[in-house]
Enzyme design. Sequence first.
Site, PDB file in Angstrom:
ATOM      1  N   ASP A 293      -8.641  -4.203   4.575  1.00  0.00           N
ATOM      2  CA  ASP A 293      -8.283  -5.519   4.029  1.00  0.00           C
ATOM      3  C   ASP A 293      -9.516  -6.407   3.798  1.00  0.00           C
ATOM      4  OD1 ASP A 293      -5.640  -4.765   4.034  1.00  0.00           O
ATOM      5  OD2 ASP A 293      -5.186  -5.729   5.944  1.00  0.00           O
TER       6      ASP A 293
ATOM      7  N   ASP B 219     -11.328 -12.237   8.353  1.00  0.00           N
ATOM      8  CA  ASP B 219     -10.050 -12.137   9.063  1.00  0.00           C
ATOM      9  C   ASP B 219     -10.041 -10.889   9.938  1.00  0.00           C
ATOM     10  OD1 ASP B 219      -7.489 -13.011   9.735  1.00  0.00           O
ATOM     11  OD2 ASP B 219      -6.538 -11.788   8.199  1.00  0.00           O
TER      12      ASP B 219
ATOM     13  N   VAL C 264       0.848  -1.185   0.000  1.00  0.00           N
ATOM     14  CA  VAL C 264       0.000   0.000   0.000  1.00  0.00           C
ATOM     15  C   VAL C 264       0.889   1.243   0.000  1.00  0.00           C
ATOM     16  CG1 VAL C 264      -1.811   1.288   1.197  1.00  0.00           C
ATOM     17  CG2 VAL C 264      -1.826  -1.218   1.226  1.00  0.00           C
TER      18      VAL C 264
END
Length: 227
Positions: free
Chosen positions: A188, A171, A44
């Site tokens: 994410d 997650d 990123v």
Amino acid sequence: MEEEFKTFFKVLDNITIKNLLYLINKQILKGIIGTVKEGKESVVFCAKDFENNFCAVKVYRVLHCDFKSMYKLLRADPRFVRIKRDRRAIVEKWALREYKNLKIAEKFKILVPKPITVYKNILIMEFVGENCIPAKLLKDVELNYEKAKFLYLKLIEELKKMKQAKIAHGDLSEYNILVHNDLPYIIDFSHAVRDDCVLYYDYWKRDVENINKFFSKYLNEDELIQL
């Protein structure tokens, strides 16, 4: 300069450089400023658009990625049934998948980085932080009882919105929640699934368990909510 880019964190191969130049030529990006985060599947960067706003540019690795795992999860997603078993094609679908997941989250007003656009293996999002300095991860935030309870209840609100949106992160943990202006932003979303995926209920259960496990260090057991 291209040679420097090509080896930079092993993510910017020649085609990715061309993809970035395309976004610059289309005046979507003005330029890359620096690296924010390096992960297994992506890097990123902090960048600026042509209005001088900061944005996050997530570049998915093509040469150094677990494309077999990506392929397996894509095949389990009804939105991506027909995909070529080709490394670059899989990575590009993976980027598109995260963009689509973020658009669902945005539609239901879930606290996520606002998705701006996706092109090939590059996803552009709102930058969560200030002046190219990213907000702290939840795991790095100093918490007392009051602050922990406030953030926990906000995350429960976000999880309820996710349930309404019929999407599970898969997650969710203190490692992919940014705390900005005292609010928890979930990041994410590449592994997230909708409720038409066979993995949905396992992912949803894991998300709730992970959040309760983290906040059990700060809150009493009877304050933890089972969704």
